[in-house]
Design a protein around this motif. Structure first.
Motif, PDB file in Angstrom:
ATOM      1  N   SER A  71       0.791  -1.515   0.008  1.00 47.81           N
ATOM      2  CA  SER A  71      -0.107   0.008  -0.120  1.00 47.81           C
ATOM      3  C   SER A  71       0.830   1.308   0.029  1.00 47.81           C
ATOM      4  CB  SER A  71      -1.012   0.125   1.156  1.00 47.81           C
ATOM      5  OG  SER A  71      -0.382   0.135   2.554  1.00 47.81           O
ATOM      6  N   GLU A  72       2.304   1.069   0.511  1.00 44.46           N
ATOM      7  CA  GLU A  72       2.989   2.445   0.299  1.00 44.46           C
ATOM      8  C   GLU A  72       3.942   2.565  -0.716  1.00 44.46           C
ATOM      9  OE1 GLU A  72       4.771   3.098   4.228  1.00 44.46           O
ATOM     10  OE2 GLU A  72       2.650   2.976   5.217  1.00 44.46           O
ATOM     11  N   THR A  73       3.577   1.688  -1.500  1.00 47.24           N
ATOM     12  CA  THR A  73       4.427   1.556  -2.903  1.00 47.24           C
ATOM     13  C   THR A  73       3.802   1.970  -4.025  1.00 47.24           C
ATOM     14  OG1 THR A  73       3.697  -0.662  -3.808  1.00 47.24           O
ATOM     15  CG2 THR A  73       5.293  -0.669  -2.256  1.00 47.24           C
ATOM     16  N   GLY A  76       0.464   0.597  -5.043  1.00 44.15           N
ATOM     17  CA  GLY A  76      -0.575   0.573  -3.770  1.00 44.15           C
ATOM     18  C   GLY A  76      -1.999   1.081  -4.258  1.00 44.15           C
ATOM     19  N   TRP A  80      -5.425   3.549   2.336  1.00 43.52           N
ATOM     20  CA  TRP A  80      -4.319   4.385   2.957  1.00 43.52           C
ATOM     21  C   TRP A  80      -3.394   4.806   1.861  1.00 43.52           C
ATOM     22  CZ3 TRP A  80      -2.277   7.008   6.411  1.00 43.52           C
ATOM     23  CH2 TRP A  80      -0.736   7.112   6.786  1.00 43.52           C
ATOM     24  N   THR A  81      -3.399   4.026   0.604  1.00 40.55           N
ATOM     25  CA  THR A  81      -2.645   4.640  -0.347  1.00 40.55           C
ATOM     26  C   THR A  81      -2.945   6.209  -0.783  1.00 40.55           C
ATOM     27  OG1 THR A  81      -2.157   2.538  -1.304  1.00 40.55           O
ATOM     28  CG2 THR A  81      -1.678   4.018  -2.376  1.00 40.55           C
ATOM     29  N   ARG A  84      -2.403   8.822   2.390  1.00 37.20           N
ATOM     30  CA  ARG A  84      -1.216   8.726   3.157  1.00 37.20           C
ATOM     31  C   ARG A  84      -0.611  10.223   2.887  1.00 37.20           C
ATOM     32  NH1 ARG A  84       3.955   6.139   1.028  1.00 37.20           N
ATOM     33  NH2 ARG A  84       5.510   6.820   2.785  1.00 37.20           N
ATOM     34  N   GLU A  88       0.432  12.247   5.925  1.00 42.70           N
ATOM     35  CA  GLU A  88       1.966  12.916   6.059  1.00 42.70           C
ATOM     36  C   GLU A  88       2.358  14.288   5.697  1.00 42.70           C
ATOM     37  OE1 GLU A  88       4.075   9.555   4.415  1.00 42.70           O
ATOM     38  OE2 GLU A  88       3.649   8.184   5.845  1.00 42.70           O
ATOM     39  N   ASP A 112      -7.522  -0.625   4.995  1.00 46.45           N
ATOM     40  CA  ASP A 112      -6.163  -0.875   5.170  1.00 46.45           C
ATOM     41  C   ASP A 112      -6.130  -0.439   6.747  1.00 46.45           C
ATOM     42  OD1 ASP A 112      -3.462  -0.562   5.563  1.00 46.45           O
ATOM     43  OD2 ASP A 112      -3.261  -0.050   3.502  1.00 46.45           O
ATOM     44  N   ALA A 114      -3.553   0.649   8.196  1.00 40.59           N
ATOM     45  CA  ALA A 114      -2.771   1.671   8.533  1.00 40.59           C
ATOM     46  C   ALA A 114      -3.517   3.003   8.446  1.00 40.59           C
ATOM     47  CB  ALA A 114      -1.618   1.880   7.440  1.00 40.59           C
TER      48      ALA A 114
END
Lengths: 334, 235
Positions: A71-73, A76, A80-81, A84, A88, A112, A114
């Motif tokens: 999901s953070e790539t 994703g 959450w992708t 995010r 952040e 997700d 996260a």
């Protein structure tokens, strides 16, 4: 298009919401959404519960694991992708492509775990909205912005948010984005008790957000702030000769009274249009205990009417078809 | 004498205001925080006062407006729809600085803040002033001037949060000594004008006395600025 000037898409956003757990929110959400899709509507499920139950229902466990891992790539595609960059503070919402589920016209933005990281920041974002800070508005409306962008790109008719069983800041943002909400209740004393906090909490959310909206700078993308109550769904009771069994029957009038006094009347104190129907009209439906069919359907990742024998399947479809039609009727023209 | 319908209308208007008080409070308190957070502004500001009109005072004001309208045989034109458009001092914020020349950087700081925070200035800046010398000063600074019936002095702005919301917040900018006179005037004449001649006379004299002190403070700061400039040129 910069997020601040984006117009709200005409898709109807709905939450089947009760902060009491175990009332069947996720199962109801999937089955109602699938029924709407079967009736020809284009439906988006946005899994906004960090527990991801809805995603686990519709997607194979291995695939879910892969999605969470990535999901953070750049590959994703979970919720959450999408949020995010906002959580952040690095950029705006990344609009992810929804998954086309095995049910035609039913799309999913996977949940997700996260997402709880985003929820933590929502406390701050909420305060910043009162300070008229653009950053705060961006924070609280991140999921709404995602729903809006995907609705526009996929010509969605209905968006269903699936929410966790709590009255935290994530659910506040979700409910305030919804055009409509329905309350599932099960036949037990806790379900009746929960209605009191539910009504009062919604009252406070709508009232506070109204202050925020009235003071917000021009041309900011805002949560709609007016979740209209479409009714309650009583479910998981056992039947005897097509009537609710005695032990469950006792709870039904208590739930109905609670809905009127603790939800409808409380919302109407704020604004009559938040609960526009007469008090007898709020029963959206009663869903009986489907026994072995519900776990079977969940295991296969399909709506309840896709399992069991022909008779059972027809019965289940009739129940959800009726619910979906009522939702179409009640959400028209708003 | 108000009719039953007029009394009912005034009560409705007061109730309408009472329901929206949290918005006025939030508006004023956010503005206060933003002004004090502005590096351009905070060095010129001694303090800020926030005031939200008491519902009872709004009721008094509406009765006064009703009497004025009746006396002039005009229609009392207040409604829920136009209440917040017609009455702009329900939320008020007062910025107090020390000497008159500070209005220039304060005006610039406010202009920047209003742009950055996307406020809409619906009126002002307008200086209420009775001293001819200072009328010129404000005009030269690009601030419109207005001479009122009283000896009240202050620079006024009226702000809105956005296009849609009718509520406003009044912003007053004045010096510490203008505030002194303003406070005594307020105590004496608000909500009803004093009918004691001696007090009214003394208040008029006090206006000149505080204004002289104000002028003296301005002179001190001008002299200091001039001396600083010369010293800078010499070195």
């Amino acid at each position: 298009m910069p997020p601040n000037s984006m117009k709200r898409h005409k898709s109807k956003r709905i939450a089947i919401f009760n902060h009491k757990g175990g009332v069947g929110k996720t199962t109801l959400t999937i089955n109602i959404a699938a029924a709407l899709a079967r009736l020809g509507k284009r439906v988006l499920l946005l899994d906004s519960d960090p527990q991801c139950n809805l995603t686990s229902y519709l997607v194979d466990p291995d695939v879910v694991d892969d999605m969470l891992d990535s999901s953070e790539t750049p590959k994703g595609r979970t919720v959450w992708t999408a949020v995010r960059p906002v959580a952040e503070g690095t950029a705006d919402v990344k609009v992810v492509e929804p998954i086309e589920t095995s049910i035609s016209r039913l799309f999913l933005i996977p949940g997700d775990i996260a997402l709880s990281k985003y929820e933590q920041d929502l406390h701050t974002s909420w305060g910043e909205c009162f300070q008229r800070r653009v950053r705060g508005f961006r924070g609280v409306s991140a999921l709404s912005f995602l729903a809006n962008s995907v609705s526009a790109a996929y010509e969605i008719d209905f968006v269903f948010y699936d929410s966790g069983p709590n009255i935290g800041p994530l659910n506040r943002s979700i409910l305030l984005d919804c055009d409509f909400f329905a309350v599932p209740a099960s036949c037990d004393g806790f379900s009746v008790q929960a209605l009191k906090t539910l009504g009062r909490t919604l009252y406070e959310w709508v009232r506070d957000w109204s202050t925020v909206m009235n003071l917000a700078p021009d041309d900011i993308y805002l949560l709609r702030g007016r979740p209209t109550f479409v009714g309650h769904i009583i479910q998981r009771f056992r039947e005897y000769a097509e009537q609710p069994a005695t032990s469950y029957r006792a709870f039904i009038p208590r739930i109905e009274r609670g809905i009127t006094s603790d939800v409808v009347n409380v919302l109407r104190e704020l604004d009559k249009s938040l609960a526009p129907l007469s008090s007898t009209q709020y029963k959206l439906g009663q869903i009986k205990d489907f026994g072995r069919l519900a776990p079977q359907a969940q295991l296969q990742g399909v709506p309840i009417w896709k399992v069991g024998n022909a008779n059972e399947s027809d019965n289940a479809w009739e129940v959800f078809k009726a619910l979906a039609e009522k939702i179409i009727e009640r959400t028209n023209g708003n | 004498m108000a009719t039953k319908a007029q009394k009912k209308l005034i009560e409705e208007l007061v109730r309408h205001y009472r329901e929206r008080i949290p918005e006025f409070k939030t508006f004023a308190s956010v503005l206060r925080t933003q002004i004090l957070g502005s590096p351009m502004l905070r060095k010129h500001i001694r303090f800020i006062r926030v005031r939200i009109k008491e519902p009872d005072h709004l009721r008094d004001k509406l009765y006064r407006k009703l009497k004025e309208a009746t006396d002039k045989r005009k229609k009392f034109s207040y409604s829920k729809k136009n209440l917040f458009v017609k009455i702009n001092d329900l939320a008020g914020l007062r910025i107090i600085h020390l000497h008159t020349q500070q209005i220039i950087p304060v005006r610039d700081g406010l202009r920047t803040l209003f742009d950055e925070e996307r406020y809409r200035v619906v009126a002002g800046p307008t200086a209420r002033i009775w001293d001819e010398e200072y009328k010129r000063f404000f005009k030269d600074a690009g601030i419109a001037t207005k001479t009122g019936k009283t000896l009240y002095t202050s620079v006024h702005y009226v702000l809105k949060p956005n296009r849609k919301t009718p509520i406003t917040c009044e912003l007053q900018v004045r010096t510490l000594l203008e505030e002194v006179w303003g406070e005594v005037d307020h105590e004496l004449n608000y909500p009803h004008e004093s009918d004691i001649l001696a007090c009214r006379e003394q208040l008029a004299a006090l206006a000149r006395a505080t204004w002289s002190c104000n002028r003296l403070i301005d002179a001190i700061y001008r002299t200091k600025a001039d001396a600083d400039q010369r010293r800078g040129m010499d070195s």
